[in-house]
Design a protein around this motif. Structure first.
Motif, PDB file in Angstrom:
ATOM      1  N   ASP A  78       4.462  42.114  48.193  1.00 36.41           N
ATOM      2  CA  ASP A  78       4.619  43.419  47.566  1.00 36.41           C
ATOM      3  C   ASP A  78       3.282  44.153  47.708  1.00 36.41           C
ATOM      4  O   ASP A  78       2.360  43.960  46.925  1.00 36.41           O
ATOM      5  N   LEU A  79       3.182  44.995  48.745  1.00 31.98           N
ATOM      6  CA  LEU A  79       1.915  45.667  49.029  1.00 31.98           C
ATOM      7  C   LEU A  79       1.488  46.594  47.893  1.00 31.98           C
ATOM      8  O   LEU A  79       0.298  46.719  47.603  1.00 31.98           O
ATOM      9  N   GLN A  80       2.463  47.251  47.261  1.00 35.34           N
ATOM     10  CA  GLN A  80       2.122  48.140  46.163  1.00 35.34           C
ATOM     11  C   GLN A  80       1.519  47.370  45.002  1.00 35.34           C
ATOM     12  O   GLN A  80       0.526  47.802  44.387  1.00 35.34           O
ATOM     13  N   ALA A  81       2.099  46.203  44.707  1.00 38.94           N
ATOM     14  CA  ALA A  81       1.573  45.383  43.615  1.00 38.94           C
ATOM     15  C   ALA A  81       0.165  44.893  43.941  1.00 38.94           C
ATOM     16  O   ALA A  81      -0.719  44.868  43.076  1.00 38.94           O
ATOM     17  N   THR A 107      -2.002  46.381  45.885  1.00 38.22           N
ATOM     18  CA  THR A 107      -2.890  47.542  45.774  1.00 38.22           C
ATOM     19  C   THR A 107      -3.167  47.869  44.319  1.00 38.22           C
ATOM     20  O   THR A 107      -4.308  48.187  43.939  1.00 38.22           O
ATOM     21  N   ASP A 108      -2.153  47.769  43.483  1.00 36.04           N
ATOM     22  CA  ASP A 108      -2.315  48.054  42.058  1.00 36.04           C
ATOM     23  C   ASP A 108      -3.302  47.078  41.416  1.00 36.04           C
ATOM     24  O   ASP A 108      -4.116  47.466  40.568  1.00 36.04           O
TER      25      ASP A 108
END
Length: 235
Positions: free
Chosen positions: A195-198, A200-201
């Motif tokens: 999960d790239l967004q996770a 990054t977050d």
């Protein structure tokens, strides 16, 4: 003497810590004295996998490094598992004679004389989220063993606020060590998509924490290999 080797791979780019971005061949040792709850290299840690580990001489290890690098000297990273369980001094001697540079990452639970021959030693004490407890006397012994090492740094992986506070206390204890922080990767199954967004977050969360605290000593880095290759094992 033989070494238990889980895998040798590369050249690829070092994905974290003081040598991030540097072309590297990785020698991953088999065996570890820790069982971190979020370990992403169980294939090199769990003794249940020992039948998959190769028994190799120092000459065989270095020959494979040379083959992978095309005989062109670069950085060789000795990792694990915990490579400090074994004696990598002969590999380092062979490699450095041919112009290769050697780095090693270990949690600092076992000190070895060959630490002093390294070009870079990365000590990565494990925070509370790992489920392990650091033996600080053993950690100090690693620093003593590495006194002649060209570069000794500390890297801490952070998953939550408890880890973060622990990292600040640890940094205060070892204020002379250059410090690298990186967010932990909660998903360690190589068969699952990242999960790239996770990811990054988590990185932004850590950046915001250190800047809000005006904690300017550490360098905050991503796990570059995770962002680029996902959870692929061995990168």
């Amino acid at each position: 003497m033989t070494l238990r080797i889980a895998e040798i791979f590369g050249p690829t780019i070092q994905g974290e810590g003081a040598l991030i971005g540097e072309p590297t061949v990785f020698v991953r040792a088999g065996g570890c004295d820790y069982r971190c709850s979020w370990c992403d290299s169980l294939h090199a840690v769990d003794s249940a996998n020992r039948h998959d580990w190769a028994k190799m001489s120092a000459e065989e290890v270095f020959d494979q490094v040379c083959t992978l690098s095309g005989g062109k000297p670069l950085t060789v990273s000795i990792s694990g598992g915990n490579p400090a369980i074994q004696d990598f001094a002969p590999v380092i001697t062979l490699g450095q004679a041919a112009g290769y540079r050697f780095a090693c990452e270990t949690q600092g639970s076992i000190a070895k004389p060959w630490f002093g021959a390294l070009d870079t030693l990365v000590l990565s004490p494990k925070p509370p989220s790992s489920g392990e407890k650091v033996d600080w006397e053993a950690f100090d012994n690693c620093l003593i063993a590495a006194q002649s090492c060209e570069q000794v740094v500390m890297k801490i992986v952070i998953f939550d606020d408890i880890d973060y506070d622990w990292a600040k206390a640890t940094a205060a204890r070892y204020a002379d060590l250059p410090l690298y922080l990186q967010p932990g990767n909660a998903e360690v199954d190589p068969d699952l998509p990242l999960d790239l967004q996770a990811a990054t977050d988590r990185l932004l969360w850590l950046i915001e924490k250190v800047t809000a605290d005006q904690w300017y000593a550490p360098r905050v880095l991503p796990q570059l290999h995770v962002l680029v290759w996902g959870n692929k094992r061995g990168v």
